[in-house]
Scaffold this motif. Structure first.
Motif, mmCIF file in Angstrom:
data_model
loop_
_atom_site.group_PDB
_atom_site.id
_atom_site.type_symbol
_atom_site.label_atom_id
_atom_site.label_comp_id
_atom_site.label_asym_id
_atom_site.label_seq_id
_atom_site.Cartn_x
_atom_site.Cartn_y
_atom_site.Cartn_z
ATOM 1 N N ASN A 142 -47.243 17.630 -18.994
ATOM 2 C CA ASN A 142 -47.411 16.845 -17.758
ATOM 3 C C ASN A 142 -48.602 15.902 -17.966
ATOM 4 N N TYR A 156 -41.494 15.310 -19.086
ATOM 5 C CA TYR A 156 -42.508 14.400 -18.529
ATOM 6 C C TYR A 156 -42.552 13.116 -19.335
ATOM 7 N N SER A 189 -49.763 13.755 -16.191
ATOM 8 C CA SER A 189 -50.595 13.470 -15.005
ATOM 9 C C SER A 189 -51.555 14.608 -14.707
ATOM 10 N N GLN A 190 -51.542 15.657 -15.539
ATOM 11 C CA GLN A 190 -52.404 16.813 -15.238
ATOM 12 C C GLN A 190 -53.879 16.404 -15.250
ATOM 13 N N THR A 191 -54.712 17.107 -14.478
ATOM 14 C CA THR A 191 -56.122 16.715 -14.317
ATOM 15 C C THR A 191 -57.070 17.756 -14.882
HETATM 16 C C1 LIG Z 1 -48.130 17.139 -12.964
HETATM 17 O O1 LIG Z 1 -49.500 17.202 -12.640
HETATM 18 C C2 LIG Z 1 -49.814 16.593 -11.389
HETATM 19 C C3 LIG Z 1 -51.304 16.631 -11.213
HETATM 20 O O2 LIG Z 1 -51.754 17.943 -11.404
HETATM 21 C C4 LIG Z 1 -49.091 17.337 -10.278
HETATM 22 O O3 LIG Z 1 -49.381 16.708 -9.054
HETATM 23 C C5 LIG Z 1 -47.585 17.286 -10.551
HETATM 24 O O4 LIG Z 1 -46.940 18.090 -9.591
HETATM 25 C C6 LIG Z 1 -47.289 17.848 -11.917
HETATM 26 N N1 LIG Z 1 -45.901 17.657 -12.159
HETATM 27 C C7 LIG Z 1 -45.051 18.649 -12.369
HETATM 28 C C8 LIG Z 1 -43.632 18.296 -12.548
HETATM 29 O O5 LIG Z 1 -45.425 19.781 -12.437
#
Ligand SMILES: *[C@@H]1O[C@H](CO)[C@@H](O)[C@H](O)[C@H]1NC(C)=O
Ligand SMILES: *[C@@H]1O[C@H](CO)[C@@H](O)[C@H](O)[C@H]1NC(C)=O
Ligand SMILES: *[C@@H]1O[C@H](CO)[C@@H](O)[C@H](O)[C@H]1NC(C)=O
Ligand SMILES: *[C@@H]1O[C@H](CO)[C@@H](O)[C@H](O)[C@H]1NC(C)=O
Ligand SMILES: *[C@@H]1O[C@H](CO)[C@@H](O)[C@H](O)[C@H]1NC(C)=O
Ligand SMILES: *[C@@H]1O[C@H](CO)[C@@H](O)[C@H](O)[C@H]1NC(C)=O
Ligand SMILES: *[C@@H]1O[C@H](CO)[C@@H](O)[C@H](O)[C@H]1NC(C)=O
Ligand SMILES: CC(=O)N[C@H]1CO[C@H](CO)[C@@H](O)[C@@H]1O
Length: 397
Positions: free
Chosen positions: A345, A334, A347-349
């Motif tokens: 990740n 990532y 972008s995780q929430t």
């Molecule tokens: C990373 O997190 C985002 C938000 O939860 C999600 O949409 C995305 O699929 C994740 N990426 C991976 C590669 O898992």
């Protein structure tokens, strides 16, 4: 009185008649003019054994031409001048006959013939050199060939004669053999044979080349190939660590014919590194080529349009990091806020913890209290800051 006169006359007669010394004529024991030589005014006579002698050396003026060892030997005009010189014009005090063909020395030659005052190196003849054959300077080819049968040429500084097969002043036809004889400090013939050089290996060597020897042997091929087996016409040394071009790479080492992207080394790849047209099928980048042309941490982009550095600390996207995942840096699949690849990740929430926040963005190192995001400082820290602020205001008042 008359007795005294007779005695004086007898004495005078005795003084005037000078019996010659014993010599051997051409026919031993035969004392004729034919055997001993005709000299007008002089008479030969038999002496003891095989010897002949002149009856009276004072019978006439001593000749100044046509002299032979017989006449000089029988009537030496000066003590020990028992041999005729080479021209037969005088008798000389040489220890051996002037006609000798061995044992000649400079001294003898000078006595025997002022025109040929030096003995050759083996003493077999007198020569018209202008210096002694034992000289150690001023040698010229001409005098070398007079003195030495097998050393016809003067070395480069004229200190000796040498057995080279060409003159040391030659401007072509050089061989290592002749170079070494003519001047040991430049013992090797250049590739074109036009000069002698101070190379430490022969110009026809097939190994052991160095740049220094290459440029001496043939200035058109001034650098040693990478394997040292030949000299090449590259424009930089094959041991350079910068400035490489494909052409120089190929010349230096055909098995690594391409300059890498940084031009710091030569590499092998399926196509050249620099100036690739990735839209042409055979020029698309592959993982192997990226690793060769850039560095081991590079992989090819999916469309082959270039290479990605999986170790880059900026500029990477999630996609790039995903490509890199597993290649070199494990699960760092990532991109973080700085554009480096990390294992979280970003972008995780949910589920944020401090270590992950720091990894994803050093500017927001703290998880919010509910763990849904990262923030620059926690709310408890904000309260502490407010308290500090009010205390300060209070103190100033
Ligand atoms: C990373 O997190 C985002 C938000 O939860 C999600 O949409 C995305 O699929 C994740 N990426 C991976 C590669 O898992
Ligand atoms: C060599 O030649 C030079 C110049 O002609 C002369 O001065 C010198 O004496 C010579 N040396 C010998 C050893 O003959
Ligand atoms: C001596 O040297 C001369 C030339 O300098 C040569 O002709 C002759 O054969 C040599 N003689 C001997 C015995 O080496
Ligand atoms: C002349 O050359 C010889 C070798 O050929 C060398 O030994 C000698 O030192 C040189 N002499 C001078 C004066 O350069
Ligand atoms: C010197 O190198 C040039 C360039 O490679 C070559 O063409 C030439 O034949 C070489 N000369 C000799 C005498 O080997
Ligand atoms: C250079 O690499 C190509 C493919 O990248 C390969 O086919 C070739 O054998 C390699 N050559 C050498 C000398 O390693
Ligand atoms: C990274 O690679 C591993 C296998 O090496 C794989 O299990 C994982 O799903 C990959 N992660 C991403 C985000 O692609
Ligand atoms: C420099 C030198 O000594 N040269 C002489 C070598 O011998 C010839 C005779 O053969 C002389 O003429 C040179 O002067």
């Amino acid at each position: 009185m008359s007795r005294l006169i007779i005695l004086l006359l007898l004495l005078t007669f005795h003084q005037c008649k000078q019996l010659g010394q014993n010599v051997i004529c051409s026919q031993p024991g035969v004392c004729t003019d034919q055997s001993c030589g005709t000299f007008s005014g002089f008479q030969w006579q038999q002496s003891t054994g095989n010897y002949c002698q002149i009856q009276d050396c004072s019978s006439t003026a001593f000749p100044s031409s046509g002299l032979t060892d017989q006449l000089c030997g029988s009537c030496p005009p000066i003590t020990q001048a028992i041999y005729a010189n080479s021209l037969g014009t005088s008798c000389v005090a040489s220890p051996i006959p002037c006609s000798s063909t061995q044992g000649l020395t400079d001294q003898i030659c000078k006595l025997c013939n002022s025109q040929k005052p030096f003995a050759n190196s083996n003493g077999t003849s007198c020569i018209a050199s202008t210096q002694s054959c034992s000289s150690n300077s001023n040698w010229t080819d001409q005098n070398c060939s007079l003195c030495f049968q097998n050393k016809p040429y003067a070395n480069i500084n004229g200190t000796a004669c040498v057995a080279s097969t060409i003159p040391c002043k030659s401007s072509s036809g050089w061989t290592d053999f002749n170079c070494n004889l003519c001047n040991p400090s430049t013992p090797i013939a250049s590739s074109n044979g036009k000069k002698c050089i101070a190379s430490t290996i022969s110009c026809s060597s097939t190994s052991g080349w160095t740049d220094a020897n290459c440029i001496l042997c043939n200035s058109s091929t001034p650098y040693a190939a990478a394997d040292g087996k030949s000299c090449v016409a590259s424009t930089i040394s094959c041991s350079s660590n910068q400035g490489w071009t494909d052409n120089n790479c190929f010349l230096c080492n055909p098995s690594t014919p391409f300059a890498n992207i940084a031009q710091t080394a030569c590499v092998n790849s399926s196509y050249q590194c620099i100036g690739r047209k990735f839209n042409l099928p055979q020029q698309k980048w592959t993982d192997d080529d990226c690793a060769s042309c850039y560095s081991f941490s590079y992989i090819s982009k999916q469309d082959g349009s270039g290479c990605l550095n999986c170790y880059a600390l900026s500029g990477m996207t999630d996609n790039d990091c995903k490509l890199c995942n597993g290649s070199y840096d494990g699960e760092n699949s990532y991109a973080n806020a700085l554009g480096a690849c990390v294992s979280i990740n970003c972008s995780q929430t949910s589920g944020w913890v401090t270590s992950d926040c720091t990894m994803c963005n050093p500017a927001t190192p703290m998880p919010s209290s509910d763990g849904t995001m990262c923030v620059s400082v926690t709310s408890s820290q904000i309260i502490k800051l407010y308290l500090l602020f009010f205390i300060l205001i209070f103190l100033i008042d």
